[in-house]
Design a protein around this motif. Structure first.
Motif, PDB file in Angstrom:
ATOM      1  N   SER A 247       0.818  -1.212   0.000  1.00  0.00           N
ATOM      2  CA  SER A 247       0.000   0.000   0.000  1.00  0.00           C
ATOM      3  C   SER A 247       0.856   1.269   0.000  1.00  0.00           C
ATOM      4  N   ILE A 248       2.166   1.109  -0.050  1.00  0.00           N
ATOM      5  CA  ILE A 248       3.058   2.268   0.075  1.00  0.00           C
ATOM      6  C   ILE A 248       2.703   3.390  -0.903  1.00  0.00           C
ATOM      7  N   PHE A 249       2.638   3.027  -2.184  1.00  0.00           N
ATOM      8  CA  PHE A 249       2.479   4.093  -3.173  1.00  0.00           C
ATOM      9  C   PHE A 249       1.087   4.705  -3.171  1.00  0.00           C
ATOM     10  N   THR A 250       0.084   3.864  -2.911  1.00  0.00           N
ATOM     11  CA  THR A 250      -1.275   4.389  -2.800  1.00  0.00           C
ATOM     12  C   THR A 250      -1.332   5.377  -1.643  1.00  0.00           C
ATOM     13  N   LEU A 251      -0.776   4.962  -0.528  1.00  0.00           N
ATOM     14  CA  LEU A 251      -0.823   5.794   0.662  1.00  0.00           C
ATOM     15  C   LEU A 251      -0.048   7.091   0.459  1.00  0.00           C
ATOM     16  N   GLN A 252       1.125   6.945  -0.189  1.00  0.00           N
ATOM     17  CA  GLN A 252       1.949   8.137  -0.417  1.00  0.00           C
ATOM     18  C   GLN A 252       1.167   9.169  -1.227  1.00  0.00           C
TER      19      GLN A 252
END
Lengths: 407, 226
Positions: A247-252
């Motif tokens: 979920s790193i990039f979505t969250l970022q």
């Protein structure tokens, strides 16, 4: 036998040999220390962040955010709302969130406002958790936890009172005199900027910045207010750990597009890579320069040996007449070169180790670099192998000259 | 010919690359234990002959046999070893490595001959050469020329060579030192029955030897028997 002749021969030509030795010593010291600092700086920086997936702060450069929130280098440009931290903490994808509030200092050491999650979750090095050498985490508003170096240098113990100052100079004019903090714990050494940090509660940070009247009121009612209720309106940044790396990039993206507050989320690994890319050019220039210096010293060694060939002609004749073959003379010159090199290497390693040992505190205070004084690691040995190879090549020239004279 | 031969030269030809003059010896032989005074003007090829005899130089053609061993048959490495064991050389000067001690200089000769160092032999030799024991730890450069030349004899004789080649060893010595040197040299060669080839241009030394020879006569195309 040849080694002993070579040694005596070097001793007999003390002056030129000493000069060559010094030139080799200087170049080796430069080369080896550049290499050491290069590899150690990377390691020192890398070991500081571990297990942090994301850092959230006010929009600026990603390097800037990384440097001030993790390495305590430079100053924060802007702040974020405390509410943003609360929102992040409640987010479903987030494992834990640590708030960080910077801006104050104590005798030149940076003060970091946070909560007890910091001691529970923060990791450094190879996923090591923080450990208390003595004492424990925050229990009251005015509790402080010291990094190992702070406690050692300023000779603080659990129970001592400290006063924090506004701003980050070592001599600040505005001290928060009214509200002394009490040392509740001291952390075990980590070899990261954490050792030079004074940790206090967010509540404490808020409290010292209140007008004196409010502060007095707060101190009176201290027992009735829970710690979490007092907090500053803004903090510097938040360190996050995610439940799932996917979920790193979505969250970022989500964080960067937050409407209520202006936020920027960075990935420490990516920011670090940017740092290394930036440093890479400088690093390479330093390496090239130090190698050039070494090459010039080796040429000096070669010149010294070549120049001695003429005056040693009769010596070689004597050696020939008592049965030394051309190969022995070739070897003799090589041994002389290597004796000199080995001595210079040992001296250079000694000089570097001593210097590192002496300047370690300064380097860590000024640049956040925690360098090991042991420079004998694999990369050093690789460099040394290279140096020995280069010496072999350069020494072959005078050695061959001796060989030819013998023929 | 009752005694075996120490040196045997047949049809030797040698010249330096850029010089016209050279050595040309048809036949020359020296018996074991002989002491020969070889004289001639400077530039007559005395030193060249010594270098050929010691195997430092190699003849263009012809053959040199030392103790029945032909030098030209030996590889360079074996020649060096052979020289270390069988031939001692004393030059006019610079016989020692200046920065090494007297002891070390002698040990070095033993080392390159591939022998074991016998301290008693070295001490005994130094005593015989009338060198004080205190001298042995001094660097060679700290010695007087006379002392250096005597140490050179010790160095040359330590491996008990069969042949001793000596090249103007006294030219840097004064008259007293010269006589002392000659006495010691001859006595020691006699004692070990070492074949001695003594090269000099100084005819006043001739009286020490029973056999003396002008190098010019060697160069003569006719065969010459000594």
């Amino acid at each position: 036998m040849l080694v002993s002749i070579a040694w005596q021969s070097l001793k007999a030509r003390r002056k030129t040999v000493m000069l060559t030795f010094i030139s080799l010593l200087i170049s080796l010291t430069v080369l080896l220390s550049v290499e050491h600092i290069r590899s150690q700086a990377k390691e020192s920086f890398n070991r500081t962040v571990s297990g942090i997936d994301m850092i959230v702060g006010a929009p600026s450069g990603q390097l800037n955010l990384l440097l001030y929130s993790v390495f305590r280098l430079g100053s924060p440009v802007n702040e974020i709302q405390y509410q943003s931290f609360i929102n992040l903490k409640k987010h479903k994808d987030i494992n834990w969130a640590i708030p960080i509030a910077l801006g104050d200092s104590h005798k030149g050491y940076r003060v970091l406002g946070t909560n007890n999650d910091y001691f529970n979750y923060y990791q450094y090095g190879d996923k090591q958790k923080l450990a208390f050498k003595v004492g424990q985490h925050f229990r009251g508003v005015f509790d402080a936890v010291l990094g190992a170096e702070v406690a050692k240098k300023l000779n603080y113990h659990v129970g001592d009172q400290i006063i924090i100052a506004h701003g980050i100079g070592s001599s600040s004019f505005s001290e928060h005199q009214l509200s002394p903090f009490v040392v509740s714990g001291i952390l075990a050494p980590t070899g990261t900027p954490l050792d030079k940090t004074v940790h206090v509660t967010l509540a404490g940070i808020e409290a010292v910045h209140l007008p004196p009247a409010h502060l007095k009121q707060l101190i009176v009612h201290l027992d009735k207010v829970p710690l979490e209720q007092i907090h500053p309106k803004t903090i510097t940044s938040v360190m996050l750990s995610l439940k799932s790396k996917f979920s790193i990039f979505t969250l970022q993206r989500a964080i960067n597009q937050t409407q209520d507050d202006r936020l920027m989320a960075i990935l420490p690994g990516v920011a670090m890579t940017e740092l290394w890319l930036l440093m890479g050019t400088v690093e390479n220039i330093l390496r090239v320069i130090s190698f050039l210096v070494l090459i010039s010293s080796l040429i000096g060694l070669c010149t010294m040996l070549l120049a001695s060939m003429q005056q040693r002609a009769s010596e070689f004749t004597v050696l020939r007449i008592i049965g030394a073959g051309p190969a022995s003379l070739f070897l003799l010159i090589l041994i002389e070169a290597f004796l000199l090199l080995v001595l210079s290497v040992i001296a250079a390693i000694g000089v570097i180790s001593l210097t590192l040992w002496y300047f370690n505190g300064w380097l860590s205070a000024e640049f956040g670099l925690f360098l090991s004084t042991n420079i004998l690691n694999q990369s050093t040995f690789e460099i040394l192998a290279l140096i020995f190879g280069a010496t072999l090549v350069t020494a072959c020239l005078p050695a061959y000259e001796a060989y030819q004279q013998a023929k | 010919m009752t005694l075996p031969l120490a040196i045997q030269i047949e049809n030797l030809k040698f010249s330096y690359p850029k010089a016209q003059a050279g050595l040309n010896i048809n036949h020359w032989q020296v018996k074991k234990g002989e002491q020969i005074f070889l004289y001639g003007d400077s530039g007559s090829g005395k030193s060249t002959l010594l270098n050929l005899l010691s195997g430092i130089l190699v003849p263009d053609s012809g053959e040199i046999k030392i103790l029945k061993q032909s030098f030209s048959e030996l590889s360079e490495r074996k020649r060096d070893k052979f020289r270390a064991n069988h031939i001692g050389v004393v030059f006019q000067q610079f016989n020692l490595i200046p920065y090494l001690s007297v002891q070390k200089n002698i040990e070095l000769a033993v080392h390159f001959a591939g022998r074991r160092i016998q301290q008693s032999l070295i001490s005994q030799m130094l005593t015989q050469l009338k060198l004080d024991a205190s001298v042995s730890e001094k660097p060679a450069s700290a010695l007087s020329i006379g002392q250096q030349q005597r140490v050179a004899i010790a160095r040359a004789l330590i491996n008990q060579p069969d042949i001793l080649l000596v090249d103007e060893p006294t030219s840097a010595l004064d008259a007293n030192a010269r006589d002392a040197f000659m006495d010691i040299l001859l006595a020691m060669c006699q004692q070990c029955s070492t074949t001695l080839i003594f090269v000099s241009h100084d005819l006043s030394l001739q009286h020490y030897f029973s056999t003396s020879l002008n190098i010019k006569t060697l160069q003569h195309p006719e065969s010459f028997l000594c």
